[in-house]
Design a protein around this motif. Structure first.
Motif: not given
Length: 187
Positions: A12, A19, A80, A117
């Motif tokens: 990310s 993350n 992610p 996530s």
């Protein structure tokens, strides 16, 4: 014994992503003799294009990435899940690091994948796609160092990953397994 260097790559690009926070917590959790550093600048690397991957013409950002990966003893990817799969920025890292074919910086590199996530699925689809891409690229994936974090919006609503004892323990365990993987690959 020399310092073990683990390079963290965060899929990310958002500065405050969970993350990224997990990578920061992992860096703080590293035991004595192990350094976890987070690679900056993934968003600056152009998409892999073989026309750019010519000696003397490789973009500086891609050259720096390859050098950082080559200098690391291991990689720790924080993944992610974007639309059910690996984020483009992280896939791009794998593509650049896998070249030149057969001798890229990622070849034989002990690598662990941490996925996170907002869904209860914990980015397991992205994890699977990342492990597949890493394997094809030639990395030595250390599956015992895997951790999946699901429901991160709720899990970290009150406290960041670095403030969550269970998260710290899981990340520390992943780092221990990755260090063990380094020794196994070297043997």
């Amino acid at each position: 014994m020399s310092q073990t260097r683990i390079l963290a790559l965060v899929g990310s690009l958002r500065a405050a992503s969970i993350n990224r926070q997990l990578a920061e917590a992992a860096a703080q959790t590293a035991p004595s003799g192990v350094e976890v550093s987070i690679y900056e600048g993934l968003g600056d690397i152009p998409f892999y294009n073989e026309d750019l991957d010519v000696e003397g013409q490789v973009p500086a950002a891609a050259t720096a990435l390859r050098a950082a990966i080559a200098d690391a003893d291991a990689l720790l990817l924080f993944v992610p899940e974007y639309n059910g799969t690996i984020p483009a920025a992280l896939k791009n890292v794998i593509d650049w690091a896998s070249r030149p074919y057969g001798v890229g910086a990622i070849k034989g590199k002990p690598t662990a994948v941490i996925s996170a996530s907002i869904s209860a699925n914990a980015a397991k689809w992205a994890h699977g796609d990342t492990v597949k891409a890493l394997g094809v690229a030639g990395a030595a994936v250390v599956e015992d160092a895997t951790v999946h974090f699901g429901g991160v919006g709720q899990r970290f609503a009150e406290a960041t990953p670095s403030q969550d004892a269970e998260t710290i323990a899981e990340l520390a365990g992943a780092i221990r397994e990755l260090v063990t993987g380094i020794a196994q690959v070297a043997a």
